[in-house]
Design an enzyme around this catalytic site. Structure first.
Site, mmCIF file in Angstrom:
data_model
loop_
_atom_site.group_PDB
_atom_site.id
_atom_site.type_symbol
_atom_site.label_atom_id
_atom_site.label_comp_id
_atom_site.label_asym_id
_atom_site.label_seq_id
_atom_site.Cartn_x
_atom_site.Cartn_y
_atom_site.Cartn_z
ATOM 1 C CB CYS A 110 -1.032 -0.041 1.503
ATOM 2 S SG CYS A 110 -2.039 0.925 0.794
ATOM 3 C CG HIS A 111 -0.424 5.449 1.551
ATOM 4 N ND1 HIS A 111 -0.953 4.286 1.592
ATOM 5 C CD2 HIS A 111 -0.293 5.860 1.042
ATOM 6 C CE1 HIS A 111 -2.437 4.713 0.582
ATOM 7 N NE2 HIS A 111 -1.790 6.227 0.244
#
Length: 186
Positions: A110-111
């Protein structure tokens, strides 16, 4: 695949995306690995579960207690808050870089590729991430790919929580392969 005897660190702090910590933690334990949640301070850290604060998770070791030499891999959960807080912590970045420099598996979802950018690991690698940080990844010198999971010499990246099955399977596969001695440096 059996990961008995393997140790894996999940590095996180408050604001980790709940599923991105708990699913790999559960799957890697099911595969036989010892999994430690490593964080900035002892006690508990609280997750973010889609649109609100989630459940707390027990911290097994602080960064001061953990050593890259003790682990075969590191998993970096995303969420927007968690990697943003960790990427300004020198001890967190050193821990990630030490595991990478030892040619061990580094997995970010994800991030969390923000952490690979901050450590210099992203440069020259094929990677994926949550779409909102695609430009960040590309600007850091990585070749961004729109795929659920991308593996580049033991560096595993994944787009989002919907891809966790494939992400966890790749972690197991790469840890089973062992050190990535062919890996080029960051």
């Amino acid at each position: 695949m059996d990961l008995t005897g393997k140790k894996i660190a999940i590095l996180a702090t408050n604001g980790f995306e709940q599923a991105e910590l708990e699913v790999p933690q559960e799957r890697l334990k099911q595969a036989g690995a010892t999994v430690d949640v490593v964080s900035l301070a002892a006690g508990e850290i609280k997750g973010w579960d889609q649109k609100d604060w989630g459940r707390p998770v027990k911290v097994d070791k602080t960064l001061d207690e953990a050593s890259a030499a003790d682990y075969d891999a590191i998993v970096l959960p995303g969420g927007q808050i968690n990697p943003d807080l960790l990427r300004v912590e020198p001890k967190a970045l050193k821990f990630i870089k030490d595991i990478f420099d030892a040619k061990k598996v580094v997995a970010a979802v994800c991030h969390a590729p923000w952490l690979l950018i901050e450590t210099g690991i992203a440069r020259g690698r094929k990677m994926t991430s949550f779409r909102s940080i695609k430009t960040d990844v590309a600007n850091a010198g990585a070749k961004w790919e729109d795929a659920e999971v991308v593996v580049d010499q033991g560096v595993i990246t994944s787009r989002n929580p919907g891809d966790l099955d494939a992400f966890c399977a790749k972690i197991v596969e790469e840890v089973k392969e062992g050190r990535h001695t062919q890996r080029s440096g960051a």
